[in-house]
Design an enzyme around this catalytic site. Structure first.
Site, PDB file in Angstrom:
ATOM      1  N   HIS A 161     -54.110 -30.073  94.229  1.00 42.58           N
ATOM      2  CA  HIS A 161     -53.946 -31.163  95.008  1.00 42.58           C
ATOM      3  C   HIS A 161     -52.334 -31.278  95.276  1.00 42.58           C
ATOM      4  O   HIS A 161     -51.569 -30.356  94.731  1.00 42.58           O
ATOM      5  CB  HIS A 161     -54.434 -32.489  94.484  1.00 42.58           C
ATOM      6  CG  HIS A 161     -55.847 -32.674  94.235  1.00 42.58           C
ATOM      7  ND1 HIS A 161     -56.230 -33.710  95.129  1.00 42.58           N
ATOM      8  CD2 HIS A 161     -56.715 -32.141  93.708  1.00 42.58           C
ATOM      9  CE1 HIS A 161     -57.559 -33.720  94.892  1.00 42.58           C
ATOM     10  NE2 HIS A 161     -58.011 -32.795  93.912  1.00 42.58           N
ATOM     11  N   HIS A 215     -58.611 -33.275  99.609  1.00 41.41           N
ATOM     12  CA  HIS A 215     -57.641 -33.955 100.446  1.00 41.41           C
ATOM     13  C   HIS A 215     -57.186 -33.103 101.369  1.00 41.41           C
ATOM     14  O   HIS A 215     -56.103 -32.497 101.060  1.00 41.41           O
ATOM     15  CB  HIS A 215     -56.895 -34.823  99.543  1.00 41.41           C
ATOM     16  CG  HIS A 215     -57.547 -35.630  98.541  1.00 41.41           C
ATOM     17  ND1 HIS A 215     -57.035 -36.078  97.255  1.00 41.41           N
ATOM     18  CD2 HIS A 215     -58.715 -36.482  98.813  1.00 41.41           C
ATOM     19  CE1 HIS A 215     -58.061 -36.774  96.548  1.00 41.41           C
ATOM     20  NE2 HIS A 215     -58.890 -37.124  97.532  1.00 41.41           N
ATOM     21  N   GLU A 266     -51.356 -31.259  90.665  1.00 38.25           N
ATOM     22  CA  GLU A 266     -50.638 -31.873  91.439  1.00 38.25           C
ATOM     23  C   GLU A 266     -49.364 -31.391  92.025  1.00 38.25           C
ATOM     24  O   GLU A 266     -48.564 -31.084  91.078  1.00 38.25           O
ATOM     25  CB  GLU A 266     -50.526 -33.500  91.180  1.00 38.25           C
ATOM     26  CG  GLU A 266     -51.790 -34.198  90.966  1.00 38.25           C
ATOM     27  CD  GLU A 266     -52.213 -34.647  92.332  1.00 38.25           C
ATOM     28  OE1 GLU A 266     -51.640 -34.268  93.463  1.00 38.25           O
ATOM     29  OE2 GLU A 266     -53.444 -35.387  92.228  1.00 38.25           O
TER      30      GLU A 266
HETATM   31 ZN    ZN Z   1     -55.235 -35.159  96.299  1.00 41.12          ZN
END
Ligand code: ZN
Length: 379
Positions: A262, A169, A338
């Site tokens: 991420h 992402h 994350e």
């Molecule tokens: Zn992500």
């Protein structure tokens, strides 16, 4: 329109649309959607106006962005020199995001998080190879013609293979800052922990899985509007060459530990998410996860295990997600890490929030749990 205020985003990673910039007290903006997609949240732009003047900027479409709760308790980042980024007063009324700032210079930058440019990416790839154990393999081209860069840190005798990928992402720039900090330590020949793990394992690191989305100023998708982290069950050259080439290389090399880096828009904590919903999840993977988490908690107080995603129920894993797909395919421990866009609420910093520097340090500190897992796997 008052020409004294200029707003531009026509640069690497830039994203903003100007609706109205007639007065510094009411600048109205919108974030552009990722190309061929409905996702949007990433913004990055330059304002050229008048120093020592109070500015109010409103992002009118924040209330319909990809992760609306991401704006609650969120403070935008600002910079004059694009090196030092600090948080500025930001509020969200459920509809519009309002940023207030009185700049000390005529021109200033605002962004969702500290950007990580394509130039910096190329520098990272080049500098890493100054270590003689690190080599570059370009896996293939993206739709926009950018290289999918894999750094290989190999010693022939090693049997274990550790993979780390980041920025599936592209708007989650903290992920590449993290990898920069990780590589700096891994390739530091004076670091005793690095020396130890490099005697145990080869490392395969992709600092930016989505160079097109990153350059285009996307939050979540590649140049064709595809979310790469939903491509792992059946990777295709038609939609996601980035994932197709990466998994093909994984098949060649093998994977014993997989880490996918991420950022999370909502939760103000660092946390991991595993593959417990896979039908192939087993006690060996669960044990390895425990060892990883215990070691990471000891290594840094930036990591915690209290807050995170809800666990998948057995058999209910989404197999299009990298972590689940790779854990299943290679029967190995896989984690998504994350990091927050906002801050780590266990150690908040009003001035900087979660930052590029803290992401780098977390990357450095992740070598400890990797080392603990390698010791366990070698047994
Ligand atoms: Zn992500």
């Amino acid at each position: 329109m008052n020409k004294s205020i200029q707003i531009s985003a026509d640069f690497d990673g830039g994203n903003i649309k100007v609706i109205n910039s007639s007065s510094p007290n009411n600048i109205e903006l919108e974030i552009n959607k990722d190309h061929k997609s409905d996702f949007f949240q990433w913004f990055y732009f330059r304002v050229t106006s008048k120093k020592n003047t109070s500015h109010t900027l409103k992002i009118l479409n924040a209330g319909s962005s990809a992760y609306v709760p991401g704006w609650e308790e969120y403070q935008a980042v600002c910079s004059y020199d694009r090196k030092n980024w600090f948080r500025v007063e930001t509020s969200f009324n459920g509809k519009e995001l309002e940023i207030n700032h009185t700049p000390k210079q005529d021109s200033f930058y605002l962004s969702y998080f500290t950007p990580f440019s394509h130039e910096r990416h190329l520098d990272l790839i080049a500098q890493s190879q100054s270590s003689e154990i690190c080599s570059l393999k370009s896996l293939g081209k993206s739709f926009d013609g950018k290289d999918i860069d894999l750094l290989r840190i190999e010693k022939d005798t090693n049997k274990l293979n550790v993979w780390m990928i980041a920025r599936q992402h592209p708007g989650e720039t903290m992920a590449e800052w993290f990898v920069e900090g990780f590589l700096k330590r891994l390739l530091d020949s004076t670091d005793s922990l690095s020396t130890k793990v490099l005697a145990q394992a080869n490392f395969y690191v992709i600092p930016n899985m989505n160079p097109d989305g990153a350059f285009r100023g996307h939050l979540r998708t590649n140049a064709k509007g595809i979310n790469l982290n939903r491509e792992w069950e059946n990777p295709s050259l038609e939609t996601g060459p980035e994932v197709f080439y990466t998994r093909a290389e994984m098949d060649k090399v093998g994977v014993d530990l997989f880490l996918d880096i991420h950022g999370d828009e909502n939760l103000p904590y660092n946390f991991v998410a595993g593959s417990e919903g896979n039908i192939s999840y087993n006690e060996q993977i669960a044990n390895t996860e425990r060892i990883f988490k215990e070691s990471f908690l000891k290594a840094t107080s930036e990591f915690q295990t209290e807050f995170g995603y809800e666990l998948d129920k057995p058999g209910e894993a989404n197999m299009t997600v990298a972590t689940n797909a790779i854990a299943h395919r290679f029967n190995c421990m896989s984690y998504t890490l994350e990091m927050p866009f906002k801050d780590n609420n266990n150690l908040p910093s009003k001035e900087f929030g979660w930052s590029a520097q803290r992401s780098q340090l977390l990357g450095r500190d992740m070598l400890s749990p990797i080392s603990a897992v390698l010791d366990h796997l070698e047994k």
